[in-house]
Design a protein around this motif. Structure first.
Motif, PDB file in Angstrom:
ATOM      1  N   LEU A  63       0.822  -1.203   0.000  1.00  0.00           N
ATOM      2  CA  LEU A  63       0.000   0.000   0.000  1.00  0.00           C
ATOM      3  C   LEU A  63       0.859   1.258   0.000  1.00  0.00           C
ATOM      4  O   LEU A  63       0.586   2.220  -0.737  1.00  0.00           O
ATOM      5  CB  LEU A  63      -0.923  -0.008   1.219  1.00  0.00           C
ATOM      6  N   CYS A  64       1.903   1.269   0.819  1.00  0.00           N
ATOM      7  CA  CYS A  64       2.798   2.417   0.882  1.00  0.00           C
ATOM      8  C   CYS A  64       3.453   2.663  -0.479  1.00  0.00           C
ATOM      9  O   CYS A  64       3.588   3.812  -0.929  1.00  0.00           O
ATOM     10  CB  CYS A  64       3.852   2.173   1.958  1.00  0.00           C
ATOM     11  N   GLU A  65       3.822   1.598  -1.152  1.00  0.00           N
ATOM     12  CA  GLU A  65       4.429   1.705  -2.481  1.00  0.00           C
ATOM     13  C   GLU A  65       3.440   2.325  -3.477  1.00  0.00           C
ATOM     14  O   GLU A  65       3.799   3.207  -4.258  1.00  0.00           O
ATOM     15  CB  GLU A  65       4.854   0.321  -2.952  1.00  0.00           C
ATOM     16  N   TRP A  66       2.196   1.866  -3.456  1.00  0.00           N
ATOM     17  CA  TRP A  66       1.179   2.407  -4.369  1.00  0.00           C
ATOM     18  C   TRP A  66       0.973   3.897  -4.146  1.00  0.00           C
ATOM     19  O   TRP A  66       0.898   4.671  -5.089  1.00  0.00           O
ATOM     20  CB  TRP A  66      -0.136   1.658  -4.172  1.00  0.00           C
ATOM     21  N   ARG A  67       0.877   4.282  -2.886  1.00  0.00           N
ATOM     22  CA  ARG A  67       0.644   5.702  -2.600  1.00  0.00           C
ATOM     23  C   ARG A  67       1.862   6.547  -2.993  1.00  0.00           C
ATOM     24  O   ARG A  67       1.708   7.679  -3.476  1.00  0.00           O
ATOM     25  CB  ARG A  67       0.311   5.897  -1.127  1.00  0.00           C
ATOM     26  N   ALA A  68       3.054   6.027  -2.817  1.00  0.00           N
ATOM     27  CA  ALA A  68       4.261   6.755  -3.222  1.00  0.00           C
ATOM     28  C   ALA A  68       4.303   6.950  -4.732  1.00  0.00           C
ATOM     29  O   ALA A  68       4.870   7.930  -5.229  1.00  0.00           O
ATOM     30  CB  ALA A  68       5.506   6.010  -2.745  1.00  0.00           C
ATOM     31  N   GLN A  69       3.678   6.027  -5.461  1.00  0.00           N
ATOM     32  CA  GLN A  69       3.611   6.133  -6.922  1.00  0.00           C
ATOM     33  C   GLN A  69       2.508   7.088  -7.382  1.00  0.00           C
ATOM     34  O   GLN A  69       2.376   7.350  -8.573  1.00  0.00           O
ATOM     35  CB  GLN A  69       3.361   4.750  -7.530  1.00  0.00           C
ATOM     36  N   GLY A  70       1.707   7.572  -6.441  1.00  0.00           N
ATOM     37  CA  GLY A  70       0.644   8.504  -6.778  1.00  0.00           C
ATOM     38  C   GLY A  70      -0.680   7.852  -7.124  1.00  0.00           C
ATOM     39  O   GLY A  70      -1.594   8.529  -7.597  1.00  0.00           O
ATOM     40  N   LEU A  71      -0.802   6.547  -6.878  1.00  0.00           N
ATOM     41  CA  LEU A  71      -2.059   5.863  -7.164  1.00  0.00           C
ATOM     42  C   LEU A  71      -3.111   6.259  -6.133  1.00  0.00           C
ATOM     43  O   LEU A  71      -2.868   6.165  -4.923  1.00  0.00           O
ATOM     44  CB  LEU A  71      -1.856   4.350  -7.153  1.00  0.00           C
ATOM     45  N   ILE A  72      -4.276   6.681  -6.593  1.00  0.00           N
ATOM     46  CA  ILE A  72      -5.312   7.197  -5.695  1.00  0.00           C
ATOM     47  C   ILE A  72      -6.521   6.275  -5.596  1.00  0.00           C
ATOM     48  O   ILE A  72      -7.541   6.654  -5.023  1.00  0.00           O
ATOM     49  CB  ILE A  72      -5.767   8.607  -6.124  1.00  0.00           C
TER      50      ILE A  72
END
Length: 228
Positions: A63-72
């Motif tokens: 989840l942290c990786e997804w948010r760091a990539q800007g996935l909303i």
């Protein structure tokens, strides 16, 4: 609407997928973080249900990786970790909601619907668009006060267009929401669904954007036409 389900417990995952599909969702289910990472990169998912205790990686790391990539994309964390610190950690790294195991499937469905409404900027399940009104909870649709019967995929497509709020959806985005990964899709399947929605609710309901896809018509475009 498309749900990306990441749950390594076969019994729990199977039950969730069956229940959500009965509630009208399209579900692709994976049991490992590596599979989920690849799936989200290749699918236009509307929402994610994420277990934390995955066999190859902690769900919070993913989840942290997804948010760091800007996935909303909205993410509902599903876990047996009941400590307050665990719930706080999940919310702080980007979870939109948190549901503890064991859980009631009706509550999970209601929470997903609420997250989808929030993502679309709505507080209520009732959506009005000119003379068309839909209830996303009961999956019922009316035109000029008269109820109109839609198939599961027709309703999903209508909801997807309404949630896009005038944005253009391409064919692949629509296919992902309607079918997921495991279904063979005929080349004209999306066009057939759009044809039926226009026939049932009005020709101005959906506008074709040549070379790009489709968008919801303006409310005024629906003044003429209707159920047939």
């Amino acid at each position: 609407m498309h749900v990306l389900l990441i749950e390594d417990d076969e019994l729990v995952g199977s039950g969730i997928r069956t229940g959500l599909e009965l509630a009208g969702f399209t579900v692709d289910w994976f049991t490992r973080a590596a599979e989920a990472r690849e799936a989200l990169a290749n699918l236009d998912s509307d929402i994610v249900v994420l277990d934390l205790g995955l066999p190859d990686e902690d769900g919070l790391t993913l989840l942290c990786e997804w948010r760091a990539q800007g996935l909303i994309v909205p993410v509902l964390v599903l876990t047996a970790r009941d400590a307050v610190a665990d719930r706080v950690a999940g919310l702080e790294v980007g979870a939109d909601d948190y549901l503890l195991k064991p859980f009631d499937l009706d509550e999970l469905t209601a929470r997903l619907q609420a997250l989808l409404r929030r993502a679309a900027g709505r507080a209520r399940p009732l959506i009005e668009h000119g003379p068309v009104c839909i209830d996303s909870s009961s999956r019922r649709v009316w035109r000029d006060g008269l109820e109109v019967g839609l198939t599961r995929r027709e309703f999903t497509l209508l909801q997807k267009l309404l949630n896009a709020r005038g944005g253009i959806l391409d064919i692949e985005q629509i296919k992902d929401s309607l079918y997921g990964l495991d279904t063979e899709v005929e080349s004209n399947a999306v066009n057939v669904h759009i044809y039926h929605l226009r026939r049932k609710l009005g020709t101005g309901l959906i506008r074709t954007v040549r070379g790009l896809g489709y968008r919801l018509g303006d409310p005024g475009d629906l003044d003429s036409g209707g159920p047939k």
